[in-house]
Design a protein around this motif. Structure first.
Motif, PDB file in Angstrom:
ATOM      1  N   ALA A 113       0.827  -1.208   0.000  1.00  0.00           N
ATOM      2  CA  ALA A 113       0.000   0.000   0.000  1.00  0.00           C
ATOM      3  C   ALA A 113       0.863   1.261   0.000  1.00  0.00           C
ATOM      4  O   ALA A 113       0.587   2.210  -0.731  1.00  0.00           O
ATOM      5  N   ILE A 114       1.921   1.250   0.794  1.00  0.00           N
ATOM      6  CA  ILE A 114       2.822   2.412   0.831  1.00  0.00           C
ATOM      7  C   ILE A 114       3.516   2.588  -0.510  1.00  0.00           C
ATOM      8  O   ILE A 114       3.620   3.703  -1.024  1.00  0.00           O
ATOM      9  N   LEU A 115       3.971   1.489  -1.094  1.00  0.00           N
ATOM     10  CA  LEU A 115       4.644   1.563  -2.390  1.00  0.00           C
ATOM     11  C   LEU A 115       3.691   1.989  -3.507  1.00  0.00           C
ATOM     12  O   LEU A 115       4.088   2.731  -4.407  1.00  0.00           O
ATOM     13  N   ILE A 116       2.452   1.529  -3.461  1.00  0.00           N
ATOM     14  CA  ILE A 116       1.476   1.920  -4.478  1.00  0.00           C
ATOM     15  C   ILE A 116       1.282   3.431  -4.440  1.00  0.00           C
ATOM     16  O   ILE A 116       1.237   4.079  -5.479  1.00  0.00           O
ATOM     17  N   LYS A 123       4.977  -1.197 -10.330  1.00  0.00           N
ATOM     18  CA  LYS A 123       6.292  -1.189  -9.683  1.00  0.00           C
ATOM     19  C   LYS A 123       6.227  -1.780  -8.280  1.00  0.00           C
ATOM     20  O   LYS A 123       7.114  -2.516  -7.867  1.00  0.00           O
ATOM     21  N   SER A 124       5.169  -1.435  -7.556  1.00  0.00           N
ATOM     22  CA  SER A 124       5.066  -1.907  -6.178  1.00  0.00           C
ATOM     23  C   SER A 124       4.963  -3.423  -6.101  1.00  0.00           C
ATOM     24  O   SER A 124       5.535  -4.050  -5.212  1.00  0.00           O
ATOM     25  N   VAL A 125       4.234  -4.023  -7.033  1.00  0.00           N
ATOM     26  CA  VAL A 125       4.102  -5.486  -7.049  1.00  0.00           C
ATOM     27  C   VAL A 125       5.481  -6.133  -7.226  1.00  0.00           C
ATOM     28  O   VAL A 125       5.819  -7.097  -6.536  1.00  0.00           O
ATOM     29  N   GLY A 126       6.288  -5.585  -8.125  1.00  0.00           N
ATOM     30  CA  GLY A 126       7.637  -6.126  -8.344  1.00  0.00           C
ATOM     31  C   GLY A 126       8.539  -5.953  -7.135  1.00  0.00           C
ATOM     32  O   GLY A 126       9.272  -6.874  -6.757  1.00  0.00           O
ATOM     33  N   ILE A 127       8.474  -4.800  -6.495  1.00  0.00           N
ATOM     34  CA  ILE A 127       9.310  -4.544  -5.308  1.00  0.00           C
ATOM     35  C   ILE A 127       8.905  -5.459  -4.159  1.00  0.00           C
ATOM     36  O   ILE A 127       9.757  -6.051  -3.496  1.00  0.00           O
ATOM     37  N   VAL A 128       7.595  -5.577  -3.928  1.00  0.00           N
ATOM     38  CA  VAL A 128       7.105  -6.439  -2.843  1.00  0.00           C
ATOM     39  C   VAL A 128       7.528  -7.881  -3.079  1.00  0.00           C
ATOM     40  O   VAL A 128       7.917  -8.588  -2.148  1.00  0.00           O
ATOM     41  N   ILE A 168       3.622 -17.402  -4.466  1.00  0.00           N
ATOM     42  CA  ILE A 168       3.202 -17.879  -5.790  1.00  0.00           C
ATOM     43  C   ILE A 168       1.738 -17.521  -6.024  1.00  0.00           C
ATOM     44  O   ILE A 168       1.364 -17.016  -7.087  1.00  0.00           O
ATOM     45  N   GLU A 169       0.896 -17.749  -5.010  1.00  0.00           N
ATOM     46  CA  GLU A 169      -0.524 -17.396  -5.109  1.00  0.00           C
ATOM     47  C   GLU A 169      -0.700 -15.888  -5.226  1.00  0.00           C
ATOM     48  O   GLU A 169      -1.552 -15.412  -5.966  1.00  0.00           O
ATOM     49  N   GLU A 170       0.117 -15.140  -4.499  1.00  0.00           N
ATOM     50  CA  GLU A 170       0.049 -13.679  -4.547  1.00  0.00           C
ATOM     51  C   GLU A 170       0.390 -13.164  -5.939  1.00  0.00           C
ATOM     52  O   GLU A 170      -0.183 -12.190  -6.412  1.00  0.00           O
TER      53      GLU A 170
END
Length: 188
Positions: A113-116, A123-128, A168-170
């Protein structure tokens, strides 16, 4: 009794998420029972409101802090009570585990949420994902160390494996979320 205490702590933790979601007007799809606890499934549009996501995610750990604070009031009276000590250990374990920055744990939801808010959804999905891999490796490595030291306690290894599976599910969920958000933005 240990199972009942553990289940109760996890239930209060998840009900705190549920209460925060309801107070934030976020639709809740379900509460899913997992091998190591429970998780709340929220409407995917909560991603558009990072503040709500953070509030909902932190409600669970906040409930653990409250339970631990209340336990401190009774600490001297129950110090030698095994069930009280189990309550303390379970509460600390649930609190600390959920603060790891790995989805679906609360820390992972807060990080995303903070990264989004600062970097955008893609980008946030990749960083997380990268941060999650590091923490899963650390949990698994600590689990192997604990297994070696105790000669038979695989708990952290199992949690590490569970988190790897959850990642993997995420990934699947994140791909769908990104597609839905792209469609939403295009229609908007």
């Amino acid at each position: 009794m240990t199972f009942f205490i553990s289940f109760s702590v996890v239930l209060v933790h998840e009900l705190s998420h549920l209460l925060a979601a309801l107070l934030s007007d976020v639709k809740v799809h379900s509460i899913v029972v997992l091998p190591f606890g429970m998780t709340l499934r929220l409407s995917s549009d909560v991603i558009r409101y990072p503040k709500k996501e953070v509030i909902i995610a932190l409600a669970g750990p906040f409930s653990n802090v409250i339970m631990l604070a209340v336990a401190q009031i009774f600490y001297k009276d129950f110090l030698n009570n095994l069930n009280f000590l189990v309550f303390l250990v379970v509460n600390w374990s649930v609190l600390l585990l959920n603060l790891l920055p790995v989805p679906p744990l609360d820390g992972g939801r807060v990080l995303r949420a903070i990264l989004i808010k600062n970097a955008g959804l893609i980008k946030s999905v990749g960083i997380v994902k990268k941060v999650s891999k590091i923490f899963i490796f650390i949990v698994f490595a600590l689990g192997l160390f604990l297994l070696f030291i105790t000669r038979g306690n695989p708990s952290l290894c199992i949690i590490g494996a569970f988190l790897a599976f959850s990642l993997i599910e995420e990934k699947k969920s994140s791909d769908i979320l990104i597609m839905n958000e792209l469609i939403y933005e295009k229609e908007k």
